[in-house]
Structure formats: structure tokens, C-alpha cells
Design an enzyme around this catalytic site. Structure first.
Site, short mmCIF file in Angstrom:
data_model
loop_
_atom_site.label_atom_id
_atom_site.label_comp_id
_atom_site.label_asym_id
_atom_site.label_seq_id
_atom_site.Cartn_x
_atom_site.Cartn_y
_atom_site.Cartn_z
N HIS A 298 8.80 41.46 48.86
CA HIS A 298 9.87 41.57 47.85
C HIS A 298 9.27 41.25 46.49
O HIS A 298 8.41 40.37 46.37
CB HIS A 298 10.98 40.57 48.18
N ASN A 299 9.71 41.98 45.46
CA ASN A 299 9.18 41.75 44.10
C ASN A 299 7.65 41.67 44.14
O ASN A 299 7.04 40.75 43.58
CB ASN A 299 9.73 40.43 43.51
N GLU A 328 7.49 46.63 47.18
CA GLU A 328 8.63 46.97 46.34
C GLU A 328 8.19 47.25 44.91
O GLU A 328 7.33 46.55 44.36
CB GLU A 328 9.65 45.83 46.33
N ASP A 330 10.13 47.73 41.28
CA ASP A 330 11.32 47.75 40.43
C ASP A 330 10.97 48.58 39.19
O ASP A 330 10.21 48.12 38.33
CB ASP A 330 11.72 46.33 40.00
N HIS A 343 10.61 42.72 36.63
CA HIS A 343 11.90 42.20 37.09
C HIS A 343 12.88 42.28 35.92
O HIS A 343 12.81 41.48 34.99
CB HIS A 343 11.74 40.76 37.58
N GLU A 377 13.11 50.57 43.71
CA GLU A 377 14.40 50.17 43.12
C GLU A 377 14.40 50.81 41.74
O GLU A 377 13.75 50.35 40.81
CB GLU A 377 14.52 48.65 43.03
#
Length: 745
Positions: A298-299, A328, A330, A343, A377
Site C-alpha cells: 500500500h502507498n 500501488e 496514486d 499521496h 488509484e
């Protein structure tokens, strides 16, 4: 290290002036020199100012790259010729060391020398590591460098070794070894002193139990021992073991094993608690992706916390080298038409999307050939989405999966045998989409869950008196008006992992869509597990689901992944940059199957409601520990008071922990001889975590080391456990010695 005569190592021992390229630009000349132990590299300013030299261990080098391949050297290394540059990726949370040599020859010596030293360390037996470690301690304790040890220096050495030995006993031992009577230990005397220190009484007792009065183990007696270990062993195999591990040539020729050979065997991979067959890919890899746990991050771009931490392409390389198979990204609108990864709504730094894709290309299959999933994302508008698609096609080339596999139903998930392929998880246009109808509105699959979390984050920020958090309200990422739409170019790259909002279990079970993936916050996943656990297991047998940590955790804390695996969730995403027991469990889960990042789920999770395996009674006798590391504390570097805790992580009914008593002032060879007993109802899902801590009666106990492995990969009998640090690096030569026994109930 046995490489003293090697030309590259010789040059490293002499030292070289290298430029250390800083993460924020600029460089400083530093004198780098390999120490006599062959493991430690020290570096300091050219003029040796007051500041003490810094150092790193060759054992902690995770990756070594020539040229300007790291993020730091690509950004700030242009002043140095490509062939003068190299970078070291260090294990744990340490930053890369980006270096440039004065000449190509210097860079070559360091790259080749470090590569040889890393290989030598990897090939060392535990006994060799122990000898090497003792040699290093002796060098540090010999303050006047005369190769002789006074009693004062010996006392200093004992403290370095984590032993608080009684002065009377230490003096007696010293005098017994001081054959020359000159109050100095040297040569053979020093060797004898160390040999006495390194005695393993518990192994001597075990050896005596099988060898009898003659204190020599025959092939038949070794065969008896191995049978008691739970290993089927023929007489021929027992003789082969003697030939491999026995040190005495005369004994070897007579198929006999002495105590030293027996210790060598138990300290080798053959005596490890981890089933060595499981260090290779051994599971069926032909089943659909939904039948596997998949190591997920994640991230991934973050190196620290998700509010003000730095984003880095190196974080992707690090996660992929750790076996991660789902990363991931973003993605947000960037300037000059170039999408960026960071983020959103925070102070984290931004990195270019194309740089991230290059880093993934370079590192994706370094440690595992099995497919990598890019979890997008997406907050970009149509134009920059098209740019993302162009970058992925251009940079990843044939590795990017853009069409369903030939001869396979396009509506069914492929298997992990889709080697060296990269899959995109993202939004997809409906198949019957027509340009004349315009671009339909598609909700980001994570937006539903994240909306309420973001609201809570904003409330936390408003309540916080800290200016840095309040200032976050002013930060708005550059977004396009149509960020909730999807471009045809990006849609075309989504083949097997279409991200969709979760339709609800009833709908999903009535009309399964294997190629659709839904994401759940940890809170929503827990709610589903509590309210409809068996139905969620059935859903996860057919479709992939991704679980991610709550966004309001400003320190990038993780959740317990075990409860998500219990429900069959495959993509259980964790913050890889945050060490702790959660990441220990993740490393333990994916330790088996050759650390390839894919682990076949138990049958009960693949074909629910299939039966699990039978209950187990598990008895673990914690016998001893060896060479535990000293802890550097603010209050002084004291001798540890260690105890061992064994934890079972599995279905709720199996979760349990028990611990031994602590041993005062002995981190060198503490002995417990305590048996911890567990009952495990679902052993196929359970992980066993061994933790060593330093007991403190007035404050929190300090972490010393741990090792986590799946219960089905744990071998019975007398076994050594090689401990790891908080961030997963080896603590060699630190070990635990245990006896494991299990039986079906």
C-alpha cells in the site's frame, strides 16, 4: 573471509576516495575503506575531522547496481561519468548509498569486490559466521592492537559479547588459558578461551544421549537421531551426512561423527526450523490467481509516513525485491502534461509516473518471475491518463499484458504461470462503449470507502494544534475536471483486474465476475468478515479482493493481515515502509514457496466449505539462545535479560501467545528449557512467530529479534532459528535452539 589475496578486495582494504551523492543534490568526497573483518566498510571525510566515521555491513547490502540506475544518481549524478557510478541498496530503512569513483577502475574494483564478499557471506556456514564474528569482537577488544589480551581487555570483550560474567569465574577461566603465565592471552591461549566460551552444553548432552559412552556417533546412531527428528533416513543417507559435515578426516573415513561435526550439522540448513524444500517454489502454480495469497503493498511510493514522508522510485525497487507482487500507484495531474505519483492532499513529495514505471521495469522480476499487478488509484484527467498508457506501453513493452491469453476464456482469471508479465488493475470502459455516447462516469473503486475516511482525516487535522497538519487543508493537488472519467487508452490496458465498486455479497455471489476486483478499507473488511465471513470466503474463491489500511493513520501504521487472509482475501496490502509485527507476519506468510510472492491458499478457502486439516497439539521447548545482539540504549549499553515469546497467528480460536521466564544478564548463551504448549485447530492457516525481548521491570520490554514462519513449513525435532532484526535484516550469528513436537488430535 578467505579473499585476502583477491585484487579487488586488496584495493578495498587500501581504501578509495569516493564521492557520496546526496539525496537532495550535491556530493561530498569520502574515504571508503573495507575493514580487516572483511564485512564492515567505514567511510569518513578526507581530512578526518572530529566526527566519527560512519559504517555499514556487507551483510546488509540488498542490491548493488552499476551506472546511474538509482533515483539519486539519475537526478544528481550527471556530473560523474556513467561508468564511475554505482549504488548500494541497504536492507531495512537505510537510504541508498549513491557513489561515484574518481576512475572507472576504482568503481569496478568496488563493485566486483563487494559482489564477491556478498557471495562469500551467503555461502558461509553458521560455524564460519560464528568464528568470523568472534574474530571481529577480538579485534575491537584488543585496544592497543598488540594481538594480546589482558584481563581488562577480556572483560571488555565479554561485555561486547553480551555476557555479564562473574569476575571470579572470568579470572579463573583466564588463568587456566594463560599457559605462559604472562597475564596476556595470545595465539592458542586466546583460541582456547574462545572455544570454552562457545561451548554448547545442551548440544553436548544431546550428542551424548545418542553416541553413548564412546562419545562418537556411528551412522546407525545418527540414523536413530534423524528418525526421532521426524526425518526418514536410510543408512546410506546417514553416511552421506557424515561425509558432508564431519571435520575429522579419520572419523569421516570410518563413517563416524564427532561432536564438532554434529554441531556443524545442527547449525547448517539441514538443522533449520524452516523446511528447506519450501525455500523453492513447490506449490501448484496452475490455478487461477484468486486461489493464491499475493504479497501486496500500500502507498508503495512512500519511504516514511503518509503525511510528510518522501516519495521515491527506490521504494518500488525495495518492495519488489522483498517479493511484493502488487504495488500501488496514486496518480495525480502533474505539470508539463506529466502525471505524478504521491499521496494526495498531503506534504509528501512527488515523483514522475514514468520514473516509477521505469523502476518497476528494472526491478519487477529480479527476485521472482511471477506476475506483478500495478494497482492504479487514478486521479488524472483524460489527457494525462492517455499519457500514463503511452508510458506503460513504451517502457514495459512486451512485459505489459494488453490482451487476454489465447485459448483461455477471457472471463476467467489466469494462473501465476503468466511469468514475467505485468498486469494493470484499474477502471475499464464497458465493452459496448461507443464514442458517440461520450465518456461514461465511473466511480473510483476506492473512493466510496475513502470518502468517509477523508472526512475523518479533515476533522483530525482541524482538531490538531500542529501547524503542519493545519497547513494540509491549504494543499490541493492539481486535478482535472474529468478526473472521475476514464480514457480509452488506459482502459485498454486493463485485462484481468477491472477495479469496480463492491456490489454487495448477495449480488456478487449470484453473478460472479472473476476479472473484477473490489477494494475494501480494513474497517469495511472487518465488518464484512464479522457479518458474513463464510460468504466472503466463497466470494474470494472466485474473485480477487484488495484490503488497504485506513487513510487516517498518519504514521502509516499497519493492520493485522492474518484476519484478512483467514477470509481468503488475496491482495492484503500493507505499508512495506513500516516495520512491526504486521510486516513480520507478511514476511512469514510469503517465506514459503520460494519467497516468490504467491502462496496457494488452503483447500478450505479455495473450495468452500471444504474441510480443513486436523487439529494439532503443538509443543515447543525453548532450550537456549546464542549470541543475541546488544541493544544500544540511551541509558547505556547494558547486558540483555532475554526471554522468548512464541505467538500463534491464525483463525481467532488459534491466536495465542506464551513466553519463558527471563534470564538475568546473559545474551550470549541463556538457557531456559521451558516447554510452551498450544492447540491449533486450523494449522494450514497458522503462522508461528518467535520473539526475543529484553525484560525490563520498569518500562516496555525492548525488542531483540524475531522469526516468523508458516506452521506447515515448520520442521519437528531439534532445530535452530536464525533471528531477524525489526526491519527484517539478519542478526547472524544470533540463533534460538528449540525442540518442536506436534501430533494430530
Amino acid at each position: 573471509m578467505g579473499l585476502t589475496e583477491d585484487e579487488d578486495v586488496q584495493r578495498m582494504l587500501q581504501g578509495s576516495l569516493l564521492w557520496k551523492v546526496k539525496a537532495r543534490g550535491g556530493s561530498r568526497a569520502r574515504l571508503f575503506r573495507l575493514q580487516e573483518d572483511g564485512v564492515t566498510v567505514c567511510f569518513e571525510g578526507r581530512f578526518r575531522r572530529a566526527r566519527s566515521p560512519q559504517s555499514f555491513s556487507v551483510a546488509h547490502i540488498e542490491g548493488l547496481r552499476q551506472g546511474r540506475q538509482s533515483e539519486g544518481l539519475r537526478k544528481h549524478g550527471a556530473a560523474f561519468p556513467e561508468r564511475h557510478c554505482f549504488s548500494l541498496a541497504l536492507k531495512g530503512r537505510r537510504k541508498n548509498l549513491d557513489l561515484a569513483a574518481r576512475a572507472e577502475e576504482d568503481a569496478r574494483h568496488w563493485v566486483q569486490g563487494l559482489t564477491k564478499l556478498m557471495a562469500r557471506l551467503q555461502a558461509m556456514s553458521q560455524m564460519e559466521k560464528l568464528d568470523h564474528w568472534i574474530h571481529g569482537v577480538l579485534q575491537r577488544a584488543d585496544r592497543n592492537k598488540d594481538n594480546k589480551m589482558s584481563f581488562r581487555e577480556v572483560k571488555s570483550m565479554l561485555r561486547m559479547l553480551n555476557i555479564d560474567m562473574d569476575d571470579v569465574y572470568a579470572s579463573k577461566l583466564f588463568k587456566e588459558c594463560d599457559r605462559s603465565g604472562n597475564e596476556r592471552l595470545e595465539g592458542r591461549e586466546l583460541e582456547e578461551f574462545c572455544r570454552r566460551l562457545l561451548r554448547r552444553p545442551e548440544l553436548e548432552e544431546l550428542f551424548g544421549r545418542y553416541s553413548g559412552e564412546d562419545r562418537v556417533l556411528s551412522a546407525e546412531e545418527l540414523q536413530d537421531f534423524l528418525r526421532d527428528q521426524g526425518e526418514e533416513c536410510s543408512l546410506r543417507q546417514a553416511r552421506a551426512i557424515i561425509r558432508t559435515y564431519e571435520l575429522n578426516e579419520k572419523a569421516k573415513r570410518q563413517d563416524l561423527m564427532m561432536l564438532d561435526g554434529f554441531m556443524m550439522y545442527l547449525l547448517s540448513a539441514a538443522g533449520d526450523i524452516l523446511n528447506q524444500e519450501h525455500t523453492e517454489v513447490h506449490q501448484d502454480m496452475s490455478q487461477p490467481l484468486s486461489h493464491y495469497f499475493i504479497s501486496s503493498s500500500h502507498n508503495t511510493y512512500l519511504t516514511r509516513n503518509q503525511i510528510g514522508g518522501a516519495s521515491s522510485t527506490e521504494a518500488y525497487a525495495r518492495a519488489l525485491r522483498a517479493g511484493c507482487r502488487c504495488v500501488e500507484l496514486d496518480c495525480w495531474e502533474g505539470s508539463d502534461g506529466e502525471p505524478v505519483v504521491y499521496h494526495g492532499h498531503t506534504l509528501t513529495s512527488k515523483i514522475l509516473f514514468r520514473d516509477v514505471i521505469e523502476s518497476i521495469r528494472d526491478s519487477a522480476f529480479e527476485k521472482s518471475p511471477y506476475p506483478v499487478i500495478l494497482s492504479l488509484e487514478n486521479h488524472c484527467g483524460l489527457e494525462q491518463q492517455a499519457t500514463m498508457a503511452r508510458h506503460m506501453r513504451a517502457i514495459l513493452g512486451d512485459r505489459l499484458l494488453t490482451q487476454p491469453l489465447q485459448g483461455q476464456d477471457p472471463h476467467h482469471l489466469p494462473s501465476p504461470e503468466l511469468k514475467e508479465k505485468i498486469l494493470v488493475k484499474g477502471k475499464k470502459l464497458p465493452e459496448l462503449w461507443q464514442e458517440s455516447q461520450g465518456v461514461p462516469f465511473l466511480l473510483d473503486p476506492e473512493e466510496e470507502e475513502e470518502e468517509e475516511e477523508e472526512e475523518e482525516e479533515e476533522k483530525v487535522k482541524e482538531r490538531s494544534p500542529r501547524r503542519s497538519l493545519q497547513s494540509l487543508q491549504e494543499i490541493k493537488p492539481l486535478q482535472a475536471k474529468d478526473a472521475s472519467q476514464v480514457s480509452p487508452e488506459l482502459s485498454a490496458l486493463v485485462v484481468y483486474c477491472q477495479a469496480v465498486p463492491f456490489p454487495g455479497l448477495a449480488q456478487a455471489l449470484r453473478h460472479p465476475q472473476p476479472c473484477q476486483v473490489s477494494s475494501f478499507s480494513e474497517r469495511k473488511a472487518r465488518k464484512l468478515i464479522k457479518e458474513a465471513g463464510p460468504a466472503l470466503v466463497r466470494y474470494n474463491a472466485r474473485q480477487l479482493s484488495r484490503v488497504y489500511p485506513l487513510g487516517l493513520k498518519m504514521n502509516s501504521a499497519n493492520y493485522n493481515p492474518q484476519e484478512m487472509w483467514n477470509a481468503g482475501c488475496q491482495l492484503v496490502a500493507l505499508n512495506f515502509q513500516t516495520p512491526g509485527y504486521e510486516m513480520d507476519l507478511n514476511a512469514g506468510r510469503f517465506l514459503a514457496n520460494g519467497r516468490c510472492g504467491y502462496v496457494l491458499k488452503p483447500l478450505c478457502l479455495r473450495s468452500p466449505p471444504g474441510e480443513g486439516s486436523r487439529r494439532l497439539a503443538l509443543h515447543i521447548r525453548v532450550i537456549t539462545a546464542q549470541q543475541l545482539p546488544k541493544l544500544n540504549r540511551d541509558k547505556g549499553s547494558s547486558i540483555v535479560d532475554p526471554f522468548v515469546r512464541v505467538e500463534i497467528h491464525g483463525i481467532p480460536a488459534d491466536c495465542a501467545k506464551q513466553q519463558t521466564h527471563h534470564k538475568l544478564n546473559n545474551g550470549f548463551n541463556p538457557r531456559w528449557e521451558e516447554t510452551l504448549r498450544f492447540q491449533v485447530r486450523a494449522p494450514e492457516l497458522a503462522l508461528v512467530r518467535f520473539v526475543v525481548e529484553d525484560y525490563d521491570s520498569t518500562s516496555c520490554n525492548d525488542f531483540v529479534g524475531q522469526f516468523t514462519l508458516p506452521l506447515p513449513s515448520m520442521r519437528q525435532g531439534y532445530r535452530h532459528i536464525h533471528l531477524l532484526s525489526r526491519d527484517g535484516a539478519s542478526l547472524s550469528p544470533a540463533t534460538l535452539f528449540v525442540h518442536v513436537r506436534s501430533k494430530s488430535l
